[in-house]
Write a protein that holds these residues in place. Structure first.
Motif, short mmCIF file in Angstrom:
data_model
loop_
_atom_site.label_atom_id
_atom_site.label_comp_id
_atom_site.label_asym_id
_atom_site.label_seq_id
_atom_site.Cartn_x
_atom_site.Cartn_y
_atom_site.Cartn_z
N GLU A 215 0.84 -1.20 0.00
CA GLU A 215 0.00 0.00 0.00
C GLU A 215 0.88 1.26 0.00
O GLU A 215 1.93 1.27 0.63
CB GLU A 215 -0.86 -0.02 1.27
CG GLU A 215 -1.86 1.11 1.38
CD GLU A 215 -2.59 1.08 2.72
OE1 GLU A 215 -2.15 0.37 3.64
OE2 GLU A 215 -3.61 1.79 2.82
N HIS A 216 0.46 2.28 -0.72
CA HIS A 216 1.24 3.52 -0.69
C HIS A 216 0.32 4.73 -0.67
O HIS A 216 -0.75 4.75 -1.28
CB HIS A 216 2.18 3.61 -1.90
CG HIS A 216 1.49 3.46 -3.22
ND1 HIS A 216 0.66 4.42 -3.74
CD2 HIS A 216 1.49 2.45 -4.12
CE1 HIS A 216 0.21 4.02 -4.91
NE2 HIS A 216 0.67 2.80 -5.16
N THR A 217 0.72 5.73 0.09
CA THR A 217 0.07 7.04 0.07
C THR A 217 1.19 8.05 -0.18
O THR A 217 2.19 8.05 0.54
CB THR A 217 -0.60 7.36 1.42
OG1 THR A 217 -1.37 6.23 1.83
CG2 THR A 217 -1.51 8.58 1.30
N PHE A 218 1.02 8.86 -1.23
CA PHE A 218 2.04 9.87 -1.52
C PHE A 218 1.53 11.25 -1.17
O PHE A 218 0.34 11.54 -1.33
CB PHE A 218 2.47 9.80 -2.99
CG PHE A 218 3.31 8.59 -3.31
CD1 PHE A 218 4.56 8.43 -2.74
CD2 PHE A 218 2.83 7.60 -4.16
CE1 PHE A 218 5.33 7.30 -3.01
CE2 PHE A 218 3.60 6.47 -4.44
CZ PHE A 218 4.85 6.32 -3.87
N TYR A 219 2.42 12.10 -0.69
CA TYR A 219 2.06 13.43 -0.21
C TYR A 219 2.82 14.49 -1.00
O TYR A 219 3.96 14.28 -1.40
CB TYR A 219 2.42 13.57 1.27
CG TYR A 219 1.63 12.64 2.15
CD1 TYR A 219 0.46 13.08 2.79
CD2 TYR A 219 2.02 11.32 2.34
CE1 TYR A 219 -0.27 12.22 3.59
CE2 TYR A 219 1.28 10.46 3.14
CZ TYR A 219 0.14 10.91 3.75
OH TYR A 219 -0.59 10.07 4.53
N ASP A 220 2.18 15.66 -1.20
CA ASP A 220 2.85 16.75 -1.91
C ASP A 220 3.63 17.63 -0.93
O ASP A 220 3.76 17.30 0.25
CB ASP A 220 1.83 17.56 -2.74
CG ASP A 220 0.84 18.33 -1.86
OD1 ASP A 220 1.06 18.43 -0.63
OD2 ASP A 220 -0.17 18.81 -2.40
N TYR A 221 4.15 18.74 -1.44
CA TYR A 221 5.02 19.58 -0.62
C TYR A 221 4.27 20.37 0.44
O TYR A 221 4.87 21.02 1.28
CB TYR A 221 5.89 20.48 -1.52
CG TYR A 221 7.05 19.69 -2.08
CD1 TYR A 221 8.25 19.62 -1.37
CD2 TYR A 221 6.93 18.96 -3.25
CE1 TYR A 221 9.30 18.85 -1.83
CE2 TYR A 221 7.99 18.20 -3.72
CZ TYR A 221 9.17 18.16 -3.01
OH TYR A 221 10.20 17.40 -3.46
#
Lengths: 260, 260
Positions: A215-221
């Motif tokens: 599972e992956h959750t990516f976050y912005d700056y």
């Protein structure tokens, strides 16, 4: 012990403390010191190997960092028992699996705009019912389907994540933060899973076959989630491996490459 | 840039190169430099932060080690894109699960002498048909069965592994190299698995439920295998987690504790 030549070579290019680390590790690996045994004291080591207290301290500190020994204030330095807790497993082989260009291919199965259900809304920090992109892909290797990937992405003209995603034509691009510089960091999880009927059909395996769900959750700056989803990887194509304990010529508790 | 105060404090206890690493990491985390961006050159960094070339080199080397940047000969230093390959997952939480003494209990299900079949013989480096010990245990926590453990051990009066194993009454002992100083090192693997009928019954779950199989082979000081087996851990009681990328106040690619 008294008449043995000193294994620490002061004229060597290798710093004395690193030589001492090697000597002590070899003795531990050979069973000369076993888990729970006390190492010689600092002054004993100084005399035995004709080195300074500073050299002994640097060596012991490195062994501590390597998880080979433990110190107890006032009691000395002891060889650590094997501890599974210190072991770590790496995703190197998973990435290798996907980035080996020979015969690797991404198949876009579906991209559509959907309304965020409760789970998706929670993961992407959006109101339920907001429009999001759902994307499904299949990774092939040497003509065989290998990994199923599904994720939800935010749908926001100001944050062109989907555009960046659609440009991802190589597996490598996808694994390098979705080929976009919008992604600052990610949270990953490895879960035990089984293939559902549709995944089984796509991956040409049996329904209910064991799998890893990465599972992956990516976050912005701004630390806002931009995508959430995961790779479903049948258990027959990947597993994690590692070693624990002191093996000659081998760092302890370091992840070893997995076999396919 | 020109009028900003220098964030590197030469009078600080913290070495200048570590301060510089922190400053550059903060800038990367803030999106001032993004994946693929080139960092300022060595001489630019020297001027900007009033530090020596040696300090800059030490800082860049540490960022390289941390997997934050990459250097290309003659081209400069670049912010690395996220790479899942660098991620590692730790067994910390698995060990915590088993070593938390509150309500943790080992139940010995069965110990018997059996003849080694082909697989067991291969794993323990014995002739097929040799006598080995088969041991099965169940780990309970707060009255609930949590993990099933089965392994085969060598049966050799000269290597009293079984005796040592039988003395293992705490989960901690088992994870610390089977409570015996006979074990020098181990090989570990994490496989995707499903519960079979008998495991499902013991663990009070459904047959076919997803699980991790943590396989282990332990070796003695002569590098001969002494035991082979594994923990079957239902997917609902454990998973691995980690983060990837530069998060403020957080090392990149370090394993994070798993949730239960």
């Amino acid at each position: 012990m008294k008449t043995k030549p000193n294994p620490i070579d002061r004229s060597s290019f290798e710093p004395a403390y690193l030589q001492l680390v090697r000597v002590l590790r070899e003795q531990i690996a050979a069973g000369q010191f076993r888990p729970g045994d006390r190492l010689p004291s600092e002054s004993q080591l100084c005399r035995r190997y004709q080195v300074s207290p500073m050299t002994v301290r640097r060596a012991i500190n490195l062994l501590l960092e390597q998880g080979v020994v433990t110190t107890e204030r006032g009691r000395g330095t002891f060889v650590k028992p094997l501890e599974l807790g210190g072991v770590s497993f790496s995703l190197d082989r998973f990435q290798d699996l996907l980035t080996d260009r020979d015969g690797a291919r991404i198949q876009l199965l579906d991209v559509r705009i959907v309304e965020a259900d409760e789970r998706v809304a929670a993961e992407l920090d959006l109101p339920v019912g907001d429009r999001v992109i759902h994307m499904q892909r299949l990774f092939h290797k040497n003509g065989e389907p290998l990994i199923y990937h599904a994720h939800h992405l935010i749908y926001d003209p100001k944050r062109p994540v989907v555009e960046a995603e659609m440009e991802v034509t190589s597996l490598y691009g996808l694994l390098s933060g979705s080929g976009t510089s919008l992604v600052k960091w990610g949270r990953l999880g490895v879960h035990a899973a089984v293939l559902d009927a549709s995944q089984a059909r796509l991956l040409r395996r049996s329904e209910g076959a064991p799998a890893f769900y990465l599972e992956h959750t990516f976050y912005d700056y701004e630390d806002r989630p931009v995508s959430w989803g995961g790779f479903t990887c049948p258990g027959d194509c990947f597993h994690f491996t590692a070693t624990v304990g002191v093996v000659e010529g081998c760092e302890p508790s370091r992840a070893a490459p997995g076999r396919i």
